[in-house]
Design a protein around this motif. Structure first.
Motif, PDB file in Angstrom:
ATOM      1  N   GLN A   5       0.854  -1.183   0.000  1.00  0.00           N
ATOM      2  CA  GLN A   5       0.000   0.000   0.000  1.00  0.00           C
ATOM      3  C   GLN A   5       0.896   1.241   0.000  1.00  0.00           C
ATOM      4  N   GLU A   6       0.988   1.908  -1.159  1.00  0.00           N
ATOM      5  CA  GLU A   6       1.867   3.071  -1.286  1.00  0.00           C
ATOM      6  C   GLU A   6       1.468   4.202  -0.341  1.00  0.00           C
ATOM      7  N   ILE A   7       0.190   4.258   0.007  1.00  0.00           N
ATOM      8  CA  ILE A   7      -0.281   5.345   0.865  1.00  0.00           C
ATOM      9  C   ILE A   7       0.264   5.223   2.287  1.00  0.00           C
ATOM     10  N   TYR A   8       0.654   4.009   2.687  1.00  0.00           N
ATOM     11  CA  TYR A   8       1.244   3.806   4.012  1.00  0.00           C
ATOM     12  C   TYR A   8       2.768   3.839   3.955  1.00  0.00           C
ATOM     13  N   LEU A   9       3.314   3.122   3.001  1.00  0.00           N
ATOM     14  CA  LEU A   9       4.773   3.028   2.896  1.00  0.00           C
ATOM     15  C   LEU A   9       5.163   2.873   1.424  1.00  0.00           C
ATOM     16  N   PRO A  10       5.608   3.978   0.801  1.00  0.00           N
ATOM     17  CA  PRO A  10       5.985   3.882  -0.609  1.00  0.00           C
ATOM     18  C   PRO A  10       7.258   3.078  -0.798  1.00  0.00           C
ATOM     19  N   SER A  11       7.389   2.461  -1.944  1.00  0.00           N
ATOM     20  CA  SER A  11       8.592   1.687  -2.236  1.00  0.00           C
ATOM     21  C   SER A  11       9.766   2.632  -2.468  1.00  0.00           C
ATOM     22  N   LYS A 175       6.151  30.488   3.260  1.00  0.00           N
ATOM     23  CA  LYS A 175       5.884  30.241   1.835  1.00  0.00           C
ATOM     24  C   LYS A 175       6.871  29.251   1.245  1.00  0.00           C
ATOM     25  N   TYR A 176       8.150  29.529   1.368  1.00  0.00           N
ATOM     26  CA  TYR A 176       9.177  28.613   0.865  1.00  0.00           C
ATOM     27  C   TYR A 176       9.811  27.898   2.048  1.00  0.00           C
ATOM     28  N   SER A 177       9.402  26.669   2.281  1.00  0.00           N
ATOM     29  CA  SER A 177       9.949  25.899   3.403  1.00  0.00           C
ATOM     30  C   SER A 177       9.701  24.416   3.168  1.00  0.00           C
ATOM     31  N   ILE A 178      10.648  23.618   3.612  1.00  0.00           N
ATOM     32  CA  ILE A 178      10.489  22.166   3.510  1.00  0.00           C
ATOM     33  C   ILE A 178       9.303  21.714   4.351  1.00  0.00           C
ATOM     34  N   GLY A 179       9.116  22.360   5.496  1.00  0.00           N
ATOM     35  CA  GLY A 179       8.002  22.011   6.378  1.00  0.00           C
ATOM     36  C   GLY A 179       6.653  22.165   5.704  1.00  0.00           C
ATOM     37  N   ARG A 180       6.495  23.217   4.886  1.00  0.00           N
ATOM     38  CA  ARG A 180       5.229  23.409   4.162  1.00  0.00           C
ATOM     39  C   ARG A 180       4.982  22.254   3.197  1.00  0.00           C
ATOM     40  N   PHE A 181       6.029  21.815   2.497  1.00  0.00           N
ATOM     41  CA  PHE A 181       5.878  20.707   1.567  1.00  0.00           C
ATOM     42  C   PHE A 181       5.595  19.401   2.303  1.00  0.00           C
ATOM     43  N   LEU A 182       6.185  19.238   3.481  1.00  0.00           N
ATOM     44  CA  LEU A 182       5.866  18.062   4.299  1.00  0.00           C
ATOM     45  C   LEU A 182       4.387  18.070   4.695  1.00  0.00           C
ATOM     46  N   LYS A 186       1.288  15.493   3.445  1.00  0.00           N
ATOM     47  CA  LYS A 186       0.396  14.778   4.377  1.00  0.00           C
ATOM     48  C   LYS A 186      -1.071  15.058   4.057  1.00  0.00           C
ATOM     49  N   VAL A 187      -1.382  16.322   3.782  1.00  0.00           N
ATOM     50  CA  VAL A 187      -2.772  16.709   3.505  1.00  0.00           C
ATOM     51  C   VAL A 187      -3.293  16.049   2.233  1.00  0.00           C
ATOM     52  N   TYR A 188      -2.462  16.054   1.192  1.00  0.00           N
ATOM     53  CA  TYR A 188      -2.891  15.510  -0.102  1.00  0.00           C
ATOM     54  C   TYR A 188      -2.491  14.050  -0.293  1.00  0.00           C
ATOM     55  N   LEU A 189      -2.006  13.437   0.783  1.00  0.00           N
ATOM     56  CA  LEU A 189      -1.648  12.015   0.776  1.00  0.00           C
ATOM     57  C   LEU A 189      -0.609  11.681  -0.303  1.00  0.00           C
ATOM     58  N   ILE A 191       2.449  10.555  -0.234  1.00  0.00           N
ATOM     59  CA  ILE A 191       3.405   9.942   0.682  1.00  0.00           C
ATOM     60  C   ILE A 191       4.805   9.784   0.082  1.00  0.00           C
ATOM     61  N   PRO A 192       4.939   9.448  -1.208  1.00  0.00           N
ATOM     62  CA  PRO A 192       6.300   9.412  -1.779  1.00  0.00           C
ATOM     63  C   PRO A 192       7.019  10.761  -1.669  1.00  0.00           C
ATOM     64  N   ASP A 193       6.269  11.856  -1.857  1.00  0.00           N
ATOM     65  CA  ASP A 193       6.854  13.196  -1.701  1.00  0.00           C
ATOM     66  C   ASP A 193       7.284  13.433  -0.266  1.00  0.00           C
ATOM     67  N   LEU A 194       6.484  12.951   0.658  1.00  0.00           N
ATOM     68  CA  LEU A 194       6.809  13.090   2.086  1.00  0.00           C
ATOM     69  C   LEU A 194       8.142  12.414   2.409  1.00  0.00           C
ATOM     70  N   PHE A 195       8.311  11.202   1.893  1.00  0.00           N
ATOM     71  CA  PHE A 195       9.561  10.469   2.123  1.00  0.00           C
ATOM     72  C   PHE A 195      10.726  11.136   1.392  1.00  0.00           C
ATOM     73  N   ALA A 196      10.464  11.664   0.209  1.00  0.00           N
ATOM     74  CA  ALA A 196      11.521  12.320  -0.564  1.00  0.00           C
ATOM     75  C   ALA A 196      12.014  13.581   0.147  1.00  0.00           C
ATOM     76  N   TRP A 197      11.093  14.386   0.671  1.00  0.00           N
ATOM     77  CA  TRP A 197      11.486  15.594   1.416  1.00  0.00           C
ATOM     78  C   TRP A 197      12.224  15.225   2.702  1.00  0.00           C
ATOM     79  N   THR A 198      11.791  14.151   3.331  1.00  0.00           N
ATOM     80  CA  THR A 198      12.489  13.683   4.535  1.00  0.00           C
ATOM     81  C   THR A 198      13.919  13.277   4.198  1.00  0.00           C
ATOM     82  N   PHE A 199      14.083  12.607   3.059  1.00  0.00           N
ATOM     83  CA  PHE A 199      15.424  12.216   2.599  1.00  0.00           C
ATOM     84  C   PHE A 199      16.289  13.455   2.352  1.00  0.00           C
ATOM     85  N   ILE A 200      15.698  14.493   1.785  1.00  0.00           N
ATOM     86  CA  ILE A 200      16.437  15.736   1.529  1.00  0.00           C
ATOM     87  C   ILE A 200      16.911  16.365   2.839  1.00  0.00           C
TER      88      ILE A 200
END
Length: 221
Positions: A5-11, A175-182, A186-189, A191-200
Motif C-alpha cells: 500500500q503506497e499510501i502507508y509506505l511507498p517503495s 511560503k518557501y519551506s520544507i516544512g510546508r511541503f511536508l 500529508k494533507v494531499y496524501l 506519501i512518496p513526496d513526504l519520504f523524498a522531502w524527509t530524505f532531503i
C-alpha cells in the motif's frame, strides 16, 4: 512488498522517482535555500549567544547562578509549546529561526561552561603566580580548554537545529519551506513526496555536519 500500500509506505523506487521529479523544479532549490537559511541563522545566533554567555557564566559563579535556572526552564519546555508561542510572537518566516535558536542555545551554553570548568587548575595557578591579566587568561587558557566542548556542542546543536526547524516550518508554514511541503504531502496524501522531502532533510543535515566538522577541525587542530 508485504504492506503493498503506497499510501502507508511507498517503495524505494517510487520515492526515488518522486525525488527526481522534485529536483527538476526550481521551487525545490528555492525551498531548500530558504530552509537552510533559517536553520543556519538560528544555529549561528545560538552559537554566538551560547558561547559568549557561557564564558561569562563559566568564569563568574554569580552570573552562572543567575542564568542557570532560566536555561533549565528552556531545556524542559516542549518543542511544540515553543513553536506555538513563537507563531503568536513572530512572522511565519522567523518562527523556525527563533525555535532553532532556543533549542540549540542550551546545548552550546552548557558545553561552553563544561569546557571552561575543565580547565587545568595548574595552568590557572601558574597564570596567577606570573600575574597574567584576566583578559589574556580568557583568550589563551579558557578558550583553548573549551574548544573541544564547544565543538561537540555545535555538532549536536546543528543536528537538532534541522529537526526543530522542520517541525517549526510544518506548523508556521512559511511560503518557501520544507516544512510546508511536508505538510502538503500529508494533507494531499502524497506519501512518496513526504519520504523524498524527509530524505532531503537527512542529506542536508549530514552535509552541513560534515562541513562544520571540517571547519572546526581547522580551528581546533
Amino acid at each position: 512488498m508485504i504492506i503493498d500500500q503506497e499510501i502507508y509506505l511507498p517503495s524505494p523506487i517510487t520515492t526515488f522517482y518522486a525525488l527526481i521529479d522534485m529536483l527538476k523544479t526550481t521551487d525545490t532549490y528555492i525551498t531548500i535555500l530558504y530552509s537552510t537559511y533559517r536553520t543556519v541563522a538560528g544555529f549561528l545566533i545560538s552559537c554566538g549567544a551560547g558561547i559568549v554567555l557561557g564564558y561569562f557564566c563559566g568564569i563568574n559563579k554569580l552570573v552562572y547562578d543567575l542564568f542557570n535556572p532560566l536555561i533549565g526552564i528552556i531545556r524542559t519546555i516542549p518543542v511544540m509549546s515553543i513553536i506555538i508561542i513563537a507563531i503568536m510572537w513572530f512572522k511565519d518566516t522567523n518562527v523556525p529561526i527563533f525555535v532553532a535558536f532556543l533549542m540549540c542555545f542550551p546545548i552550546i551554553w552548557t558545553n561552553t561552561i563544561s569546557g571552561i570548568k575543565s580547565t587545568d587548575v595548574k595552568l590557572l595557578q601558574m597564570c596567577k603566580v606570573y600575574n597574567i591579566n584576566r583578559l589574556r587568561i580568557i583568550k589563551s587558557v579558557y578558550f583553548y580548554s573549551s574548544i573541544p566542548y564547544i565543538k561537540a556542542g555545535m555538532i549536536s546543536a546543528l543536528g537538532l537545529g534541522w529537526k526543530v526547524t522542520s517541525a517549526a516550518e510544518v506548523l508556521s508554514l512559511p511560503k518557501y519551506s520544507i516544512g510546508r511541503f511536508l505538510y502538503d504531502s500529508k494533507v494531499y496524501l502524497e506519501i512518496p513526496d513526504l519520504f523524498a522531502w524527509t530524505f532531503i532533510i537527512i542529506m542536508l543535515s549530514i552535509l552541513f555536519e560534515k562541513l562544520l566538522k571540517i571547519f572546526l577541525r581547522g580551528l581546533y587542530d
